[in-house]
Enzyme design. Structure first.
Site, PDB file in Angstrom:
ATOM      1  N   ASP A  49       0.896  -1.321  -0.360  1.00  0.00           N
ATOM      2  CA  ASP A  49      -0.108  -0.207   0.025  1.00  0.00           C
ATOM      3  C   ASP A  49       0.505   1.397   0.023  1.00  0.00           C
ATOM      4  O   ASP A  49       1.945   1.634   0.848  1.00  0.00           O
ATOM      5  CB  ASP A  49      -0.431   0.189   1.156  1.00  0.00           C
ATOM      6  N   HIS A  93       9.227   6.077  -6.878  1.00  0.00           N
ATOM      7  CA  HIS A  93      10.291   6.075  -5.865  1.00  0.00           C
ATOM      8  C   HIS A  93       8.773   4.946  -5.226  1.00  0.00           C
ATOM      9  O   HIS A  93      10.241   3.650  -4.620  1.00  0.00           O
ATOM     10  CB  HIS A  93      10.359   6.860  -5.089  1.00  0.00           C
ATOM     11  N   GLU A  94       8.327   5.330  -4.500  1.00  0.00           N
ATOM     12  CA  GLU A  94       7.290   4.810  -3.331  1.00  0.00           C
ATOM     13  C   GLU A  94       7.012   3.155  -4.127  1.00  0.00           C
ATOM     14  O   GLU A  94       7.403   2.153  -3.194  1.00  0.00           O
ATOM     15  CB  GLU A  94       5.518   5.456  -3.093  1.00  0.00           C
ATOM     16  N   HIS A 105       9.465   0.483  -3.365  1.00  0.00           N
ATOM     17  CA  HIS A 105       9.518  -0.261  -2.048  1.00  0.00           C
ATOM     18  C   HIS A 105       8.124  -0.905  -2.301  1.00  0.00           C
ATOM     19  O   HIS A 105       8.045  -1.609  -1.583  1.00  0.00           O
ATOM     20  CB  HIS A 105       9.114   1.175  -1.239  1.00  0.00           C
ATOM     21  N   HIS A 145      16.093   2.378   0.600  1.00  0.00           N
ATOM     22  CA  HIS A 145      16.450   3.159  -0.200  1.00  0.00           C
ATOM     23  C   HIS A 145      17.527   3.008  -0.332  1.00  0.00           C
ATOM     24  O   HIS A 145      18.876   1.957   0.399  1.00  0.00           O
ATOM     25  CB  HIS A 145      16.411   4.111   1.143  1.00  0.00           C
TER      26      HIS A 145
END
Lengths: 85, 376
Positions: free
Chosen positions: B95, B119-120, B123, B129
């Protein structure tokens, strides 16, 4: 705490608190604070975290809240910690 | 690059995503586009596909939240933390939340949603990172231009360490993950450099190659001027895949990867659109060449060794396509880089050669050097 400052002023105090919140959020340590464990506020763990942040961002590792380190701390960024826990 | 402890990853190759809450600073269509492009940045490097759903639970739930929003990671108002995402897994896993207190945009002002979303989603797919400042997964915000975006090497290595590479698909055999080659001082008459695209535009013929394009009057071979694509088409930047003009409609179409732009002359008409508007199958991710046949009012799209025919009047792809290029256009050898119709002939550009094809005789009637078209 005075040993962390590269400069002394109200700004430094603000920087200190900003850095502290930043390090707690993005450089947490697994099992760092056991419930009831007495830890001096700041102290070594803060210096260790500052060094960790400086190493992560390729800055000079001083353990001090110098200008470059504060510039990184003030940059907009992602909310996921840099060290996964 | 870094992975999360335990290297969590998705065990399936099709993920669903749903945008459950939008932000007020962008239209929902813009948010949809930015999210789609951000996911595309990753799916072009690994064998993972994303399907948008509008109801119920999805693997990746996306929302714009304010302050404390119930996941123990409260947002902090403007600047500071911009967004966060959870590593692959059930429930919260994958999420992605954006701080609704930020000013989200599609441009360079405020915070570019494509940049932060890309970027998210790193993840959400399993990357932590990176300490590489040039990586997309570097923790601090750095604007990324959404159109023509290529995943930096560090991120490609990281995500392919988890999912392996995506097998390349039909279309221009380019390496989508490497930044376009930047010739330091290109030999403009290098006959081995193929054109990327050729099209009429008004009374001029335009030839595109890498970052440069040439403009020439159709019947003059003098006064041909190179200039940078960004000087006239800033959104296109470089490496146009294909282009054609429907003169009677006063519109020209420029293709790059899975997107195309419409122009009137040199004026862009709105944001890029998706090539699937034309009815291409999903496995087509880029076009090699396109040519509009004025009499038939059909546009031929060339992809790999096949070509499609699009009826411009009905605005529909014709049935029974794709067809094999060599079977239909005898004499035209090799991959087609560009094509244009002039005076009833189709000119195919393939590597160093340009073929003049007579549609009535259904044969090639002459072959010249491609670069002779720009006065070399």
């Amino acid at each position: 705490a005075p040993s962390l400052f590269a400069a002394t002023s109200r700004t430094s105090r603000n920087n200190y608190h900003l850095a502290q919140a930043y390090l707690e959020k993005f450089y947490p340590k697994k099992g760092e604070h056991q419930v009831g464990e007495m830890v001096a506020r700041g102290g070594n763990s803060m210096i260790r975290k500052i060094k960790e942040l400086q190493a992560f961002f390729g800055l000079q590792v001083t353990g001090k809240l110098d200008q470059q380190t504060m510039n990184v701390i003030k940059k907009p960024r992602c909310g996921v910690p840099d060290v996964a826990n | 690059y870094r992975l999360f402890p335990g290297e969590p990853k998705w065990k399936k190759n099709t993920l669903t995503y749903r945008i459950s809450k939008y932000t007020s600073s962008m239209s929902s269509a813009e948010v949809d586009k930015a999210v789609e492009m951000a996911l595309q940045a990753w799916s072009s490097a690994i064998p993972l596909n994303f399907v948008k759903v509008n109801l119920g639970e999805a693997d990746i739930m996306i929302s714009f939240e304010t302050g404390d929003h119930g996941d123990s990671y409260p947002f902090d108002g403007p600047r500071g933390t911009l967004a966060h995402a959870f590593a692959p897994g059930e429930g919260l896993g994958g999420d992605t939340h954006f701080d609704n207190a930020e000013k989200w945009t599609m441009g360079m002002n405020g915070f570019n949603l494509f940049t932060v979303a890309a970027h998210e989603f790193g993840h959400a797919l399993g990357l932590a990172h990176s300490t590489d400042p040039s990586a997309l997964m570097y923790p601090t915000y750095k604007y990324q231009h959404p159109y023509g975006f290529h995943l930096p090497k560090d991120d490609v290595k990281g995500i392919q360490a988890l999912y392996g590479p995506r097998k390349t698909l039909p279309g221009k055999p380019t390496m989508p993950h490497l930044p376009p080659k930047k010739p330091s001082n290109p030999d403009l008459c290098d006959s081995n450099s193929p054109f990327d695209a050729v099209t009429m535009l008004g009374k001029e013929l335009l030839f595109f190659r890498d970052r440069i394009f040439w403009r020439r009057q159709v019947h003059l071979t003098t006064g041909i001027r190179p200039s940078t694509i960004t000087s006239s088409f800033p959104q296109l930047m470089s490496n146009v895949d294909a282009a054609y003009e429907v003169a009677e409609r006063g519109a020209a179409y420029f293709f790059k990867g899975p997107h195309y732009w419409v122009t009137r002359g040199f004026q862009m008409q709105g944001p890029p659109r998706t090539i699937y508007d034309f009815g291409f199958p999903r496995y087509v991710q880029r076009i090699d060449a396109a040519v509009y046949l004025k009499e038939a009012q059909k546009t031929l799209f060339f992809v790999g060794n096949e070509y499609y025919s699009y009826d411009e009047r009905k605005r529909k792809m014709e049935k029974d396509y794709p067809k094999n290029i060599e079977e239909e256009f005898s004499g035209v050898n090799g991959q087609i880089d560009a094509a244009v119709e002039l005076n009833g002939y189709i000119y195919f550009f393939s590597g160093p050669k340009a073929y003049k094809y007579d549609t009535e005789k259904e044969d090639v009637v002459s072959v010249v050097k491609s670069s002779s078209w720009i006065g070399c």
